[in-house]
Design a protein around this motif. Sequence first.
Motif, PDB file in Angstrom:
ATOM      1  N   LEU A 102      -9.150   1.378   9.155  1.00 15.42           N
ATOM      2  CA  LEU A 102      -8.484   1.290   7.737  1.00 15.42           C
ATOM      3  C   LEU A 102      -8.940   0.335   7.008  1.00 15.42           C
ATOM      4  CD1 LEU A 102      -4.860   2.608   8.810  1.00 15.42           C
ATOM      5  CD2 LEU A 102      -6.769   4.031   7.576  1.00 15.42           C
ATOM      6  N   ASP A 103      -9.231   0.141   5.688  1.00 14.70           N
ATOM      7  CA  ASP A 103      -9.373  -0.845   4.991  1.00 14.70           C
ATOM      8  C   ASP A 103      -8.403  -1.718   4.622  1.00 14.70           C
ATOM      9  OD1 ASP A 103     -10.632  -2.709   3.160  1.00 14.70           O
ATOM     10  OD2 ASP A 103     -11.474  -1.320   2.108  1.00 14.70           O
ATOM     11  N   LYS A 104      -8.091  -2.913   5.059  1.00 17.64           N
ATOM     12  CA  LYS A 104      -6.787  -3.641   4.503  1.00 17.64           C
ATOM     13  C   LYS A 104      -6.941  -4.160   3.148  1.00 17.64           C
ATOM     14  CE  LYS A 104      -5.636  -6.411   8.242  1.00 17.64           C
ATOM     15  NZ  LYS A 104      -5.462  -7.481   9.076  1.00 17.64           N
ATOM     16  N   ASN A 105      -7.910  -3.992   2.520  1.00 15.46           N
ATOM     17  CA  ASN A 105      -8.117  -4.507   1.086  1.00 15.46           C
ATOM     18  C   ASN A 105      -7.395  -3.493   0.160  1.00 15.46           C
ATOM     19  OD1 ASN A 105      -9.172  -7.045   1.609  1.00 15.46           O
ATOM     20  ND2 ASN A 105     -11.015  -5.965   1.938  1.00 15.46           N
TER      21      ASN A 105
ATOM     22  N   PHE B 171      -0.653  10.912   9.615  1.00 17.27           N
ATOM     23  CA  PHE B 171      -0.543   9.640   9.073  1.00 17.27           C
ATOM     24  C   PHE B 171       1.029   9.251   8.594  1.00 17.27           C
ATOM     25  CE2 PHE B 171      -2.351   6.671   5.988  1.00 17.27           C
ATOM     26  CZ  PHE B 171      -3.139   5.764   6.651  1.00 17.27           C
ATOM     27  N   ARG B 172       1.522  10.014   8.102  1.00 18.27           N
ATOM     28  CA  ARG B 172       2.951   9.794   7.519  1.00 18.27           C
ATOM     29  C   ARG B 172       3.900   9.061   8.759  1.00 18.27           C
ATOM     30  NH1 ARG B 172       8.309  13.238   6.926  1.00 18.27           N
ATOM     31  NH2 ARG B 172       7.974  13.188   8.920  1.00 18.27           N
TER      32      ARG B 172
ATOM     33  N   GLY C 227       9.808  11.954   0.065  1.00 12.38           N
ATOM     34  CA  GLY C 227       8.422  12.239   0.578  1.00 12.38           C
ATOM     35  C   GLY C 227       7.800  10.801   0.632  1.00 12.38           C
ATOM     36  N   ILE C 228       6.560  10.819   1.407  1.00 10.47           N
ATOM     37  CA  ILE C 228       5.974   9.544   1.690  1.00 10.47           C
ATOM     38  C   ILE C 228       4.936   9.104   0.403  1.00 10.47           C
ATOM     39  CG2 ILE C 228       3.895  10.701   2.695  1.00 10.47           C
ATOM     40  CD1 ILE C 228       5.164   7.316   3.622  1.00 10.47           C
TER      41      ILE C 228
ATOM     42  N   LEU D 293      -4.591   4.262   0.902  1.00 12.54           N
ATOM     43  CA  LEU D 293      -4.950   4.548   2.269  1.00 12.54           C
ATOM     44  C   LEU D 293      -4.215   6.060   2.454  1.00 12.54           C
ATOM     45  CD1 LEU D 293      -4.561   1.386   4.044  1.00 12.54           C
ATOM     46  CD2 LEU D 293      -6.602   2.479   3.446  1.00 12.54           C
ATOM     47  N   TYR D 294      -3.058   6.060   2.418  1.00 13.14           N
ATOM     48  CA  TYR D 294      -2.355   7.520   2.532  1.00 13.14           C
ATOM     49  C   TYR D 294      -3.205   8.717   1.933  1.00 13.14           C
ATOM     50  CZ  TYR D 294       0.849  11.321   2.581  1.00 13.14           C
ATOM     51  OH  TYR D 294       1.425  12.584   2.802  1.00 13.14           O
TER      52      TYR D 294
END
Length: 144
Positions: free
Chosen positions: A89-92, A119-120, A53-54, A98-99
Amino acid sequence: MNLKKVDELIPVALQLLENPSDDFKNIKTTENKIPSKYAGYIASFGPSVIQAGIAKTLAFYKKGETADRPIITNFVKHVLVDGNPNLKLDKNKELLTLYLENANQQTTNQQTTLKRLNFRDKILEAALACKLAMFTYETKEEDQ
């Protein structure tokens, strides 16, 4: 998973490999080769998502005995963010965060499941693009 999107993400991954950020700068040696451990980590990422699973895979790659595995998730995150500007999405943030944020937004159960799967798939598309981009480089066998 959308293979056309993977094709769009490969140049993003190649560009990031050319100029790696501090989050994953060790993914390439000074001789422009990919250390074999990173090639192995990215090769096993997809099968791990399918089997465990993710969320479990991202948690596993988040921490390790060494700081090696998080480099892969940071690379995937950068490709995901740079290749999907419409997602905002926030790269930080870490990829697992994020998921979880994306999957747990206030919606009905059916919408939550669809969002989570969507999103997966986006993460898997980015991971596959990373894998293919990394395999354009020579692999450097490491000393034991």
